[in-house]
Design a protein around this motif. Structure first.
Motif, short mmCIF file in Angstrom:
data_model
loop_
_atom_site.label_atom_id
_atom_site.label_comp_id
_atom_site.label_asym_id
_atom_site.label_seq_id
_atom_site.Cartn_x
_atom_site.Cartn_y
_atom_site.Cartn_z
N VAL A 1 -1.61 -5.10 25.87
CA VAL A 1 -1.53 -4.08 24.83
C VAL A 1 -0.26 -4.24 23.98
CG1 VAL A 1 -0.39 -2.30 26.26
CG2 VAL A 1 -1.87 -1.61 24.36
N LEU B 1 8.38 -2.00 21.60
CA LEU B 1 7.56 -2.24 20.41
C LEU B 1 8.42 -2.78 19.26
CD1 LEU B 1 4.78 -1.84 19.01
CD2 LEU B 1 5.42 0.56 18.65
N PHE C 1 7.32 3.30 25.15
CA PHE C 1 7.34 1.88 24.83
C PHE C 1 7.93 1.58 23.45
CE2 PHE C 1 3.10 3.58 23.80
CZ PHE C 1 3.00 3.25 22.44
N ASN D 1 -0.79 -7.49 21.05
CA ASN D 1 -2.22 -7.40 20.68
C ASN D 1 -2.50 -7.98 19.30
OD1 ASN D 1 -1.14 -5.38 19.14
ND2 ASN D 1 -2.37 -3.72 20.00
N ARG E 1 -8.74 -8.86 18.89
CA ARG E 1 -8.07 -8.59 20.18
C ARG E 1 -8.96 -8.94 21.36
NH1 ARG E 1 -5.75 -2.77 18.08
NH2 ARG E 1 -3.78 -3.51 17.15
N HIS F 1 5.48 6.60 16.51
CA HIS F 1 5.55 6.27 17.94
C HIS F 1 6.95 6.45 18.53
CE1 HIS F 1 1.48 4.75 17.83
NE2 HIS F 1 1.80 3.92 16.83
N TYR G 1 6.84 2.11 12.45
CA TYR G 1 6.29 2.70 13.69
C TYR G 1 6.86 4.09 13.98
CZ TYR G 1 3.81 -1.55 15.21
OH TYR G 1 2.93 -2.60 15.33
N LYS H 1 0.93 -10.11 13.80
CA LYS H 1 2.19 -9.89 14.53
C LYS H 1 2.83 -11.20 15.01
CE LYS H 1 0.72 -5.34 16.26
NZ LYS H 1 0.67 -4.47 17.47
N HIS I 1 -1.89 -5.54 13.67
CA HIS I 1 -1.82 -4.11 13.39
C HIS I 1 -2.70 -3.82 12.19
CE1 HIS I 1 -0.23 -0.12 12.44
NE2 HIS I 1 -0.18 -0.54 11.18
P1 CMP Z 1 -0.42 -1.18 16.78
O1 CMP Z 1 -1.80 -1.03 16.24
O2 CMP Z 1 0.49 -2.11 16.09
O3 CMP Z 1 0.26 0.28 16.79
C1 CMP Z 1 1.16 0.69 17.78
C2 CMP Z 1 1.38 -0.35 18.82
O4 CMP Z 1 2.00 0.10 20.01
C3 CMP Z 1 0.05 -0.87 19.29
O5 CMP Z 1 -0.54 -1.64 18.29
C4 CMP Z 1 0.42 -1.62 20.57
O6 CMP Z 1 0.76 -2.96 20.33
C5 CMP Z 1 1.67 -0.86 21.00
N1 CMP Z 1 1.45 -0.20 22.27
C6 CMP Z 1 0.55 0.76 22.54
N2 CMP Z 1 0.63 1.12 23.83
C7 CMP Z 1 1.60 0.34 24.39
C8 CMP Z 1 2.14 0.23 25.69
N3 CMP Z 1 1.70 1.00 26.70
N4 CMP Z 1 3.12 -0.66 25.89
C9 CMP Z 1 3.57 -1.44 24.87
N5 CMP Z 1 3.09 -1.38 23.61
C10 CMP Z 1 2.12 -0.50 23.38
#
Ligand code: CMP
Length: 134
Positions: free
Chosen positions: A109, A61, A57, A112, A102, A52, A49, A9, A115
């Protein structure tokens, strides 16, 4: 043999951790099938994404993942999805084991570093987004 899609990332790219991260996957036994530096548009980020979309968030994101260059890769090996997720560690870096990417290099979070696809189906869908000609 199976495949997974990983993203180094924008936070990891900016911190100069790309080589360190890719080396960890290679040392585990995953080989690089495709590799490219890309800067995502909001549309591509929203597609990647999509699961999500309803999360509070989601906007954050998309903003983060489009904030600068990232490195996308398709990795191949034995049970590649599971192997890559073990190397990456838990979503929340404060809960990720020491020795995972990580766990070793992140605390937030939302930033991180990496992915990794969560299933073979996700891997196929995500790989097609980043490497349509694969
Ligand atoms: P990733 O594995 O890329 O998949 C979804 C991403 O959402 C995850 O990693 C995190 O980086 C992000 N994410 C999850 N929870 C939160 C949160 N509470 N606030 C911001 N980003 C989040």
């Amino acid at each position: 043999m199976s495949r997974t899609l990983i993203l180094v990332k924008p936070d990891a790219y900016a911190r100069g951790l790309t080589g360190e991260i890719l080396a960890r996957f290679e040392r585990k036994g995953l080989s690089i099938v495709a590799l490219e530096k890309q800067t995502l548009t909001a549309a591509t980020a929203e597609t990647h994404y999509a699961e999500h979309k309803e999360r509070p968030f989601f906007g954050e994101l998309v903003e983060f993942i489009t904030s600068g260059p990232l490195v996308a890769a398709v990795l191949e090996g034995n049970d590649a999805v599971k192997a890559a997720r073990q190397i990456i560690g838990a979503t929340n870096p404060l809960e990720a084991a020491t020795g995972s990417i990580r766990g070793d290099f992140a605390t937030e979070v939302g930033q991180n570093l990496v992915h990794g696809s969560d299933s073979d189906e996700s891997a196929a869908r995500e790989a097609a987004i980043f490497f349509p000609s694969l």
